[in-house]
Scaffold this active site. Sequence first.
Site, mmCIF file in Angstrom:
data_model
loop_
_atom_site.group_PDB
_atom_site.id
_atom_site.type_symbol
_atom_site.label_atom_id
_atom_site.label_comp_id
_atom_site.label_asym_id
_atom_site.label_seq_id
_atom_site.Cartn_x
_atom_site.Cartn_y
_atom_site.Cartn_z
ATOM 1 N N LYS A 176 4.937 3.824 5.044
ATOM 2 C CA LYS A 176 5.614 2.813 4.215
ATOM 3 C C LYS A 176 6.001 3.398 2.850
ATOM 4 C CE LYS A 176 5.493 -0.984 6.855
ATOM 5 N NZ LYS A 176 6.700 -1.610 7.418
ATOM 6 N N TYR A 195 0.830 -1.221 0.000
ATOM 7 C CA TYR A 195 0.000 0.000 0.000
ATOM 8 C C TYR A 195 0.858 1.262 0.000
ATOM 9 C CZ TYR A 195 -0.313 -0.802 5.222
ATOM 10 O OH TYR A 195 -0.089 -1.038 6.549
HETATM 11 C C1 HXC Z 1 -6.639 3.732 17.388
HETATM 12 C C2 HXC Z 1 -4.689 3.625 18.594
HETATM 13 C C3 HXC Z 1 -4.683 2.198 18.554
HETATM 14 C C4 HXC Z 1 -5.787 1.564 17.878
HETATM 15 C C5 HXC Z 1 -2.925 2.855 19.634
HETATM 16 N N1 HXC Z 1 -3.582 3.961 19.276
HETATM 17 N N2 HXC Z 1 -3.576 1.761 19.215
HETATM 18 N N3 HXC Z 1 -5.631 4.354 18.013
HETATM 19 N N4 HXC Z 1 -6.715 2.367 17.300
HETATM 20 N N5 HXC Z 1 -5.884 0.251 17.795
HETATM 21 C C6 HXC Z 1 -3.229 5.348 19.588
HETATM 22 C C7 HXC Z 1 -3.280 5.594 21.079
HETATM 23 O O1 HXC Z 1 -4.594 5.832 21.527
HETATM 24 C C8 HXC Z 1 -2.382 6.824 21.222
HETATM 25 O O2 HXC Z 1 -3.044 7.990 20.844
HETATM 26 C C9 HXC Z 1 -1.329 6.566 20.163
HETATM 27 O O3 HXC Z 1 -1.877 5.621 19.237
HETATM 28 C C10 HXC Z 1 -0.063 5.982 20.741
HETATM 29 O O4 HXC Z 1 -0.428 4.832 21.481
HETATM 30 P P1 HXC Z 1 0.547 4.201 22.575
HETATM 31 O O5 HXC Z 1 -0.067 2.953 23.055
HETATM 32 O O6 HXC Z 1 0.970 5.244 23.559
HETATM 33 O O7 HXC Z 1 1.841 3.987 21.668
HETATM 34 P P2 HXC Z 1 2.943 2.895 21.642
HETATM 35 O O8 HXC Z 1 2.856 1.949 22.806
HETATM 36 O O9 HXC Z 1 4.227 3.598 21.476
HETATM 37 O O10 HXC Z 1 2.571 2.100 20.284
HETATM 38 C C11 HXC Z 1 1.328 1.437 20.168
HETATM 39 C C12 HXC Z 1 1.193 0.773 18.787
HETATM 40 C C13 HXC Z 1 2.312 -0.243 18.647
HETATM 41 C C14 HXC Z 1 1.312 1.850 17.718
HETATM 42 C C15 HXC Z 1 -0.172 0.138 18.723
HETATM 43 O O11 HXC Z 1 2.453 -1.005 19.820
HETATM 44 C C16 HXC Z 1 2.095 -1.162 17.482
HETATM 45 O O12 HXC Z 1 1.951 -0.770 16.363
HETATM 46 N N6 HXC Z 1 2.066 -2.452 17.718
HETATM 47 C C17 HXC Z 1 1.815 -3.397 16.622
HETATM 48 C C18 HXC Z 1 3.080 -3.711 15.901
HETATM 49 C C19 HXC Z 1 2.811 -4.571 14.692
HETATM 50 O O13 HXC Z 1 2.063 -5.528 14.748
HETATM 51 N N7 HXC Z 1 3.452 -4.237 13.567
HETATM 52 C C20 HXC Z 1 3.315 -4.995 12.355
HETATM 53 C C21 HXC Z 1 2.193 -4.433 11.566
HETATM 54 S S1 HXC Z 1 1.905 -5.308 10.064
HETATM 55 P P3 HXC Z 1 -3.715 8.996 21.959
HETATM 56 O O14 HXC Z 1 -4.282 10.117 21.162
HETATM 57 O O15 HXC Z 1 -4.758 8.181 22.666
HETATM 58 O O16 HXC Z 1 -2.585 9.407 22.870
HETATM 59 C C22 HXC Z 1 1.833 -4.135 8.889
HETATM 60 C C23 HXC Z 1 1.408 -4.563 7.546
HETATM 61 C C24 HXC Z 1 0.005 -4.206 7.295
HETATM 62 O O17 HXC Z 1 2.120 -3.020 9.119
HETATM 63 C C25 HXC Z 1 -0.887 -5.336 6.919
HETATM 64 C C26 HXC Z 1 -2.342 -4.981 6.959
HETATM 65 C C27 HXC Z 1 -3.260 -6.170 6.854
#
Ligand code: HXC
Length: 302
Positions: free
Chosen positions: A181, A166
């Site tokens: 990305k 994407y």
């Molecule tokens: C909406 C969200 C959220 C969610 C976090 N936030 N999760 N908002 N929906 N599910 C918001 C929070 O409310 C906060 O905003 C801000 O993001 C930061 O959150 P924190 O928890 O303080 O941040 P942090 O712990 O630093 O990071 C959280 C995270 C991270 C971004 C969710 O842990 C993460 O991405 N984990 C997953 C990693 C992963 O699986 N990566 C591979 C992805 S695969 P506010 O305003 O409340 O402060 C990929 C390919 C795509 O990318 C394929 C698609 C099918």
Amino acid sequence: MGPPGPMGLPTPPPLGASALPTGTFDGQSVLVTGGGTGLGLAIAVEFARLGASLVLASRSPEHLAAGAEAVQAAGAQVATVGCDIRNPEAIATAFDAATEAFGMPSVLINNAAANFPSPAEDLSPNAWRTVVDITLNGTFLCSREFARRHLSAGTPASILNVAASYAWTGGPGFAHSAAAKAGVVNLVETLAVEWGPAGIRVNGLVPGLMPHGDMTTDIRESLDRTPDLGSRQPALRVGEPHELGWAATFLASPYARFVSGHTMVVDGANWQRRTLTSPPVIPVREQMGRGPFDPGGSGPRN
Ligand code: HXC
């Protein structure tokens, strides 16, 4: 008897097989960000099988412990470092620790990324910033630290950025991650040219749908809303995580020494599919089972 039905793309050789010679990465160390779980770990394990020592970097001690065990089981030495790739000092400390363990890594896999599905209008400023900061800024900061050390030492090296298709198509439901990305792919192209003269190759790797046990609940739930994932791919199957690991080891190997600035897609052509007639448009909110946008709602997950 009629003609055979569509067979899709054949299944790959089994986990544990390798196209590259045994010992391809003997004496080398590979640092994988986010290497404790999921596709990062699948990549780490393939380098491990080919003789590399692995350094896994992650924010999570639990992920590091699980990843270290899997890499050791594949027969390699492993070190783990706690690291938040948003923090340049933490990155420098991680490379110090990696160098202490096995010498300066010759391969950097920029795999760590943040992501969760969300309609764009629901993203808080901090949610947007967090995903861009980890995925794009973190990838740049790790690449910069790695390259500076190799430029100073005059040693050849290889960087692989894990991206997503994407980056090219846009990603409804993933505006933050898709934009980040796109930057990650663009960095491949810029940095390959800037650092090529110093012997540093930079390539990208795009996985297709490769389900694994470490997917976040958010992303797993999105997939779970779609029955029979394999039949929805042109390959008529999903990918295996080790198929990504094989591509990664090839791109970082001596057999790809003239490949730089390239982003390889390992997705069975899924990203290029088009239909003869346009399918109905289903708004992202509806796909995610969310109600109408509520500007006064209770935070980013409303
Ligand atoms: C909406 C969200 C959220 C969610 C976090 N936030 N999760 N908002 N929906 N599910 C918001 C929070 O409310 C906060 O905003 C801000 O993001 C930061 O959150 P924190 O928890 O303080 O941040 P942090 O712990 O630093 O990071 C959280 C995270 C991270 C971004 C969710 O842990 C993460 O991405 N984990 C997953 C990693 C992963 O699986 N990566 C591979 C992805 S695969 P506010 O305003 O409340 O402060 C990929 C390919 C795509 O990318 C394929 C698609 C099918």
